[in-house]
Design a protein around this motif. Structure first.
Motif, short mmCIF file in Angstrom:
data_model
loop_
_atom_site.label_atom_id
_atom_site.label_comp_id
_atom_site.label_asym_id
_atom_site.label_seq_id
_atom_site.Cartn_x
_atom_site.Cartn_y
_atom_site.Cartn_z
N SER A 183 1.10 -12.72 -4.13
CA SER A 183 1.62 -13.88 -4.83
C SER A 183 2.86 -13.61 -5.71
O SER A 183 3.38 -14.02 -5.89
CB SER A 183 0.07 -13.76 -6.45
N MET B 188 2.77 -18.58 0.95
CA MET B 188 1.59 -18.27 0.45
C MET B 188 0.06 -18.21 1.98
O MET B 188 -0.46 -17.21 2.01
CB MET B 188 1.15 -18.77 -0.63
N MET C 237 -0.57 -17.50 -7.62
CA MET C 237 1.14 -17.50 -6.90
C MET C 237 1.65 -18.45 -8.01
O MET C 237 2.62 -18.33 -8.73
CB MET C 237 0.40 -17.84 -5.64
N SER D 206 -6.08 -17.65 -4.82
CA SER D 206 -4.85 -16.51 -4.16
C SER D 206 -3.53 -17.54 -5.03
O SER D 206 -2.31 -16.95 -5.40
CB SER D 206 -5.06 -16.59 -3.27
#
Length: 263
Positions: free
Chosen positions: A114, A38, A61, A57
């Motif tokens: 994600s 990520m 995820m 973020s």
């Protein structure tokens, strides 16, 4: 080349060992790999990892990544999907609150990233803990490896017609077919010793899906890197690039296998 081989041997041995061990060491490895993956995507987009948006973020995820046994949300009276949707609403609201300093494009990138990383590694964890999870997971990994190897050597020896030059100039149609053929050869040898499915029809379908979707996953990551003008997704693996450079096929394959009810 020497550095590439050393990295492959050390990283490969550690990876396989943790897959065999399973339990929390394997789950922890998946969480670490997904988090690095990520971060590689956020860096491609030139987004700060340790900003409020960056942290959000990662949370998005992790919600999709972590199994229900780890991420318990009973106390919130909402499930994982509802939590994920709530944070999407927060992201969209931030485009207004920040007066478009945080853009709709960035929100969309975070949501898609994600899902791509979270679900990809989630189904890696999910598969390992199935009844025959270890055998199935090794089957998938071997098929992806065979596809990559077959595509590389067939492309080098017979490649004349470009597969998708705008995305990956070196890949050829002959290479793609070579990858599928080697996947079938290696896959049939594997199931001759390890029983995965009771039906040869399902086995053939499984091999075909893994080989095709693995190559598509590789092209998806190539498209990402070309769009953001980067050679590798990262530098965490000397001589091999980033985590996404090594796991692009696998994290694309796993959700597809789940969706077609093969895992």
């Amino acid at each position: 080349m020497k550095q590439r081989i050393i990295t492959a041997v050390i990283a490969g041995a550690g990876f396989i060992t943790l897959i065999v061990i399973g339990d929390w060491p394997f789950t922890l490895m998946m969480i670490v790999l997904a988090t690095i993956g990520m971060s590689e995507l956020l860096k491609m987009k030139q987004m700060k990892l340790f900003s409020p948006i960056g942290v959000l973020s990662f949370i998005l995820m992790w919600i999709l990544l972590l199994p229900e046994t780890i991420l318990k949300s009973d106390w919130l009276h909402i499930d994982k999907l509802e939590m994920f949707l709530l944070l999407i609403i927060v992201l969209l609201a931030l485009t207004v609150i920040t007066k478009n300093k945080f853009t709709f494009d960035e929100a969309g990138f975070i949501i898609l990233s994600s899902v791509y990383i979270g679900f990809g590694f989630h189904y890696f964890i999910y598969t390992r803990f199935l009844e025959q999870g270890l055998a199935v997971l090794f089957f998938i990994i071997i098929l992806v490896w065979a596809t990559d190897s077959g595509a590389y050597f067939a492309g080098r020896l017979f490649g004349k017609n470009k597969l998708w030059p705008e995305i990956s100039p070196k890949k050829t149609i002959e290479g793609a077919f070579g990858g599928i053929i080697l996947a079938f050869i290696v896959g049939i040898i594997y199931v001759s010793f390890v029983t995965i499915f009771n039906s040869w029809l399902i086995t053939i379908f499984f091999i075909f899906i893994v080989s095709i979707s693995g190559q598509l996953g590789d092209l998806v990551e190539s498209a990402l890197k070309r769009h953001y003008a980067v050679k590798d997704s990262g530098q965490v693996l000397p001589g091999h690039g980033g985590i996404l450079d090594r796991f692009d096929s696998l994290i694309f394959v796993m959700p597809i296998l789940y969706l077609v009810n093969l895992i």
